[in-house]
Design a protein around this motif. Structure first.
Motif, PDB file in Angstrom:
ATOM      1  N   TYR A   2     -64.148 -39.052 -11.720  1.00 17.43           N
ATOM      2  CA  TYR A   2     -63.969 -39.834 -12.947  1.00 17.43           C
ATOM      3  C   TYR A   2     -62.484 -39.934 -13.286  1.00 17.43           C
ATOM      4  O   TYR A   2     -61.748 -38.960 -13.144  1.00 17.43           O
ATOM      5  N   ASP A   3     -62.083 -41.113 -13.732  1.00 15.58           N
ATOM      6  CA  ASP A   3     -60.697 -41.312 -14.142  1.00 15.58           C
ATOM      7  C   ASP A   3     -60.383 -40.437 -15.353  1.00 15.58           C
ATOM      8  O   ASP A   3     -61.215 -40.288 -16.253  1.00 15.58           O
ATOM      9  N   GLN A   4     -59.164 -39.904 -15.374  1.00 17.23           N
ATOM     10  CA  GLN A   4     -58.752 -39.042 -16.481  1.00 17.23           C
ATOM     11  C   GLN A   4     -58.804 -39.788 -17.811  1.00 17.23           C
ATOM     12  O   GLN A   4     -59.182 -39.222 -18.838  1.00 17.23           O
ATOM     13  N   GLU A   5     -58.469 -41.058 -17.789  1.00 19.51           N
ATOM     14  CA  GLU A   5     -58.499 -41.851 -19.032  1.00 19.51           C
ATOM     15  C   GLU A   5     -59.924 -41.931 -19.598  1.00 19.51           C
ATOM     16  O   GLU A   5     -60.099 -41.909 -20.809  1.00 19.51           O
ATOM     17  N   TYR A   6     -60.887 -42.024 -18.722  1.00 14.25           N
ATOM     18  CA  TYR A   6     -62.283 -42.073 -19.150  1.00 14.25           C
ATOM     19  C   TYR A   6     -62.679 -40.746 -19.798  1.00 14.25           C
ATOM     20  O   TYR A   6     -63.319 -40.729 -20.850  1.00 14.25           O
ATOM     21  N   ILE A   7     -62.279 -39.655 -19.180  1.00 11.39           N
ATOM     22  CA  ILE A   7     -62.567 -38.341 -19.754  1.00 11.39           C
ATOM     23  C   ILE A   7     -61.876 -38.208 -21.111  1.00 11.39           C
ATOM     24  O   ILE A   7     -62.479 -37.740 -22.085  1.00 11.39           O
ATOM     25  N   ASP A   8     -60.615 -38.655 -21.197  1.00  9.11           N
ATOM     26  CA  ASP A   8     -59.887 -38.610 -22.472  1.00  9.11           C
ATOM     27  C   ASP A   8     -60.606 -39.443 -23.537  1.00  9.11           C
ATOM     28  O   ASP A   8     -60.717 -39.022 -24.692  1.00  9.11           O
ATOM     29  N   PHE A   9     -61.091 -40.611 -23.142  1.00 10.31           N
ATOM     30  CA  PHE A   9     -61.864 -41.464 -24.047  1.00 10.31           C
ATOM     31  C   PHE A   9     -63.070 -40.700 -24.586  1.00 10.31           C
ATOM     32  O   PHE A   9     -63.318 -40.670 -25.785  1.00 10.31           O
ATOM     33  N   LEU A  10     -63.815 -40.086 -23.676  1.00 11.69           N
ATOM     34  CA  LEU A  10     -65.022 -39.367 -24.078  1.00 11.69           C
ATOM     35  C   LEU A  10     -64.704 -38.191 -24.997  1.00 11.69           C
ATOM     36  O   LEU A  10     -65.427 -37.939 -25.969  1.00 11.69           O
ATOM     37  N   VAL A  11     -63.632 -37.490 -24.724  1.00 12.71           N
ATOM     38  CA  VAL A  11     -63.244 -36.360 -25.565  1.00 12.71           C
ATOM     39  C   VAL A  11     -62.885 -36.843 -26.968  1.00 12.71           C
ATOM     40  O   VAL A  11     -63.357 -36.287 -27.960  1.00 12.71           O
ATOM     41  N   HIS A  12     -62.084 -37.894 -27.065  1.00 15.56           N
ATOM     42  CA  HIS A  12     -61.755 -38.445 -28.395  1.00 15.56           C
ATOM     43  C   HIS A  12     -63.010 -38.967 -29.092  1.00 15.56           C
ATOM     44  O   HIS A  12     -63.197 -38.761 -30.291  1.00 15.56           O
ATOM     45  N   PHE A  13     -63.868 -39.614 -28.338  1.00 10.05           N
ATOM     46  CA  PHE A  13     -65.082 -40.203 -28.918  1.00 10.05           C
ATOM     47  C   PHE A  13     -65.980 -39.136 -29.533  1.00 10.05           C
ATOM     48  O   PHE A  13     -66.558 -39.330 -30.596  1.00 10.05           O
ATOM     49  N   HIS A  14     -66.092 -38.002 -28.853  1.00  9.43           N
ATOM     50  CA  HIS A  14     -67.040 -36.965 -29.262  1.00  9.43           C
ATOM     51  C   HIS A  14     -66.424 -35.825 -30.063  1.00  9.43           C
ATOM     52  O   HIS A  14     -67.171 -35.009 -30.615  1.00  9.43           O
ATOM     53  N   CYS A  15     -65.118 -35.732 -30.106  1.00  9.33           N
ATOM     54  CA  CYS A  15     -64.493 -34.573 -30.765  1.00  9.33           C
ATOM     55  C   CYS A  15     -63.812 -34.945 -32.071  1.00  9.33           C
ATOM     56  O   CYS A  15     -64.310 -34.614 -33.138  1.00  9.33           O
ATOM     57  N   ASP A  16     -62.692 -35.653 -31.986  1.00  7.53           N
ATOM     58  CA  ASP A  16     -62.002 -35.997 -33.230  1.00  7.53           C
ATOM     59  C   ASP A  16     -62.463 -37.344 -33.789  1.00  7.53           C
ATOM     60  O   ASP A  16     -62.070 -37.734 -34.872  1.00  7.53           O
ATOM     61  N   ARG A  17     -63.315 -38.024 -33.039  1.00 11.89           N
ATOM     62  CA  ARG A  17     -63.863 -39.334 -33.453  1.00 11.89           C
ATOM     63  C   ARG A  17     -62.746 -40.337 -33.737  1.00 11.89           C
ATOM     64  O   ARG A  17     -62.868 -41.195 -34.607  1.00 11.89           O
ATOM     65  N   ASP A  18     -61.667 -40.202 -32.968  1.00  7.69           N
ATOM     66  CA  ASP A  18     -60.532 -41.115 -33.123  1.00  7.69           C
ATOM     67  C   ASP A  18     -60.805 -42.353 -32.276  1.00  7.69           C
ATOM     68  O   ASP A  18     -60.342 -42.477 -31.144  1.00  7.69           O
ATOM     69  N   TYR A  19     -61.570 -43.261 -32.844  1.00  2.82           N
ATOM     70  CA  TYR A  19     -61.989 -44.463 -32.123  1.00  2.82           C
ATOM     71  C   TYR A  19     -60.820 -45.391 -31.826  1.00  2.82           C
ATOM     72  O   TYR A  19     -60.834 -46.122 -30.848  1.00  2.82           O
ATOM     73  N   PHE A  20     -59.814 -45.337 -32.684  1.00  2.00           N
ATOM     74  CA  PHE A  20     -58.624 -46.144 -32.425  1.00  2.00           C
ATOM     75  C   PHE A  20     -57.950 -45.667 -31.137  1.00  2.00           C
ATOM     76  O   PHE A  20     -57.582 -46.468 -30.284  1.00  2.00           O
ATOM     77  N   GLU A  21     -57.839 -44.353 -30.996  1.00  2.00           N
ATOM     78  CA  GLU A  21     -57.242 -43.781 -29.777  1.00  2.00           C
ATOM     79  C   GLU A  21     -58.127 -44.078 -28.572  1.00  2.00           C
ATOM     80  O   GLU A  21     -57.617 -44.359 -27.484  1.00  2.00           O
ATOM     81  N   CYS A  22     -59.441 -44.033 -28.748  1.00  2.00           N
ATOM     82  CA  CYS A  22     -60.365 -44.402 -27.661  1.00  2.00           C
ATOM     83  C   CYS A  22     -60.043 -45.805 -27.155  1.00  2.00           C
ATOM     84  O   CYS A  22     -59.963 -46.043 -25.941  1.00  2.00           O
ATOM     85  N   HIS A  23     -59.850 -46.715 -28.089  1.00  2.00           N
ATOM     86  CA  HIS A  23     -59.519 -48.102 -27.757  1.00  2.00           C
ATOM     87  C   HIS A  23     -58.210 -48.172 -26.981  1.00  2.00           C
ATOM     88  O   HIS A  23     -58.121 -48.821 -25.937  1.00  2.00           O
ATOM     89  N   GLU A  24     -57.195 -47.483 -27.478  1.00  2.00           N
ATOM     90  CA  GLU A  24     -55.882 -47.525 -26.841  1.00  2.00           C
ATOM     91  C   GLU A  24     -55.948 -46.988 -25.407  1.00  2.00           C
ATOM     92  O   GLU A  24     -55.401 -47.594 -24.486  1.00  2.00           O
ATOM     93  N   ILE A  25     -56.600 -45.857 -25.227  1.00  2.00           N
ATOM     94  CA  ILE A  25     -56.683 -45.209 -23.907  1.00  2.00           C
ATOM     95  C   ILE A  25     -57.390 -46.103 -22.895  1.00  2.00           C
ATOM     96  O   ILE A  25     -56.873 -46.347 -21.802  1.00  2.00           O
ATOM     97  N   LEU A  26     -58.569 -46.613 -23.262  1.00  2.00           N
ATOM     98  CA  LEU A  26     -59.325 -47.413 -22.285  1.00  2.00           C
ATOM     99  C   LEU A  26     -58.721 -48.794 -22.072  1.00  2.00           C
ATOM    100  O   LEU A  26     -58.822 -49.353 -20.975  1.00  2.00           O
ATOM    101  N   GLU A  27     -58.095 -49.345 -23.093  1.00  2.00           N
ATOM    102  CA  GLU A  27     -57.469 -50.656 -22.900  1.00  2.00           C
ATOM    103  C   GLU A  27     -56.330 -50.554 -21.887  1.00  2.00           C
ATOM    104  O   GLU A  27     -56.206 -51.401 -21.001  1.00  2.00           O
ATOM    105  N   GLU A  28     -55.508 -49.517 -22.004  1.00  2.00           N
ATOM    106  CA  GLU A  28     -54.430 -49.319 -21.028  1.00  2.00           C
ATOM    107  C   GLU A  28     -55.007 -49.113 -19.627  1.00  2.00           C
ATOM    108  O   GLU A  28     -54.485 -49.648 -18.651  1.00  2.00           O
TER     109      GLU A  28
END
Length: 177
Positions: A2-28
């Motif tokens: 799995y790509d590290q960015e995907y894992i980072d997305f999932l961690v933000h999605f499920h932990c701090d719920r920083d959906y804005f950061e989720c967007h930024e990470i996966l868009e890049e």
């Protein structure tokens, strides 16, 4: 796997719920591929995060648009979702329920993406442990910085890029006349 960015997305999605950061990470991550090779399932996952971001802020029109688009895209990308370690049927059911709730302007609550791959979950949990953040924590609805994060970002690069693209389109129109 799995790509590290995907894992980072999932961690933000499920932990701090920083959906804005989720967007930024996966868009890049999505933009790393040339435009003709970009994968639409990344857009679908981005739109889930953006939809939840909007719902949490009470922007039901924006939330509806994003969740509806995510549903449309991810319905066509069920195999890719499975390859991303997600249970596609459960995710689509979840999105349909969320869409109905948004239509009724029901208040936001946190959801977890249905991760089916135990190895992926272990990678996410390992990252949480390293960062000392809890998995599955509810969104902090009193954190204005989290809820209104888009207001705090530096938009200079985005504005410059949009102006550059607009100039290109105008030049292309001149060339075709």
């Amino acid at each position: 796997m799995y790509d590290q960015e995907y894992i980072d997305f999932l961690v933000h999605f499920h932990c701090d719920r920083d959906y804005f950061e989720c967007h930024e990470i996966l868009e890049e991550h999505w933009k790393k591929d040339p435009p003709y090779k970009r994968k639409s399932y990344w857009v679908g996952l981005i739109q889930i995060a953006v939809g939840l971001y909007h719902q949490r802020r009470g922007n039901f029109a924006g939330a509806l648009k994003m969740i509806s688009n995510a549903l449309r895209i991810l319905t066509k990308e069920q195999l890719a979702l499975s390859e991303l370690g997600l249970h596609s049927n459960d995710l689509l059911k979840q999105l349909k329920i969320r869409k109905a709730e948004i239509l009724e302007e029901k208040a936001y609550y946190s959801i977890n993406l249905p991760i089916s791959d135990e190895n992926l979950l272990a990678l996410c949990m390992q990252k949480c442990e390293i960062q000392q953040i809890p998995w599955g924590k509810e969104s902090n609805l009193t954190d204005d910085d989290l809820i209104h994060k888009h207001k705090n970002r530096d938009r200079k690069e985005v504005i410059e890029e949009r102006l550059k693209q607009l100039t290109k389109r105008k030049e292309n129109r001149k060339d075709t006349k």
